[in-house]
Scaffold this motif. Structure first.
Motif: not given
Length: 111
Positions: A24-25, A28, A31-32, A57-58, A60-61
């Motif tokens: 997922l990182y 992300t 996608t970012a 994406s942001n 999720y982070l």
């Protein structure tokens, strides 16, 4: 030459292992980067799409940093989320903030 080849192979194996352990990182990150590219596009559709991708994406982070209790990153990515929502609204609905500005001006005039 052999040592360099082994070093490249070891680094590639580490990279593959990291992608497998934290997919997922990596998703992300991809996608970012897509969001960054699209948000700079001349087309309003792709600019808005870029901001929406960034929101995901942001977001999720932001959640991961919150779980890690990383307050500086929570604040940073929280502000990113606000800016991305604002960017989406400014892109697709250019006059959306006029009532808010009018309200703030009215309060300032009362003072």
């Amino acid at each position: 030459f052999f040592r360099t080849t082994m070093n490249i192979k070891n680094n590639l194996n580490k990279l593959i292992q990291d992608v497998r352990s934290r997919p997922l990182y990596w998703l992300t990150m991809v996608t970012a980067l897509m969001g960054a590219y699209w948000s700079s596009d001349a087309s309003a559709f792709y600019r808005g799409l870029g901001f929406l991708v960034w929101i995901g994406s942001n977001g999720y982070l932001l959640i991961k940093f919150y779980e890690d209790k990383n307050i500086p990153m929570v604040l940073q990515f929280g502000l990113y989320e606000i800016c991305n929502v604002r960017g989406t609204l400014n892109n697709w609905f250019p006059e959306w903030d006029e009532p808010i500005e009018h309200f703030i001006d009215s309060i300032i005039n009362l003072l």
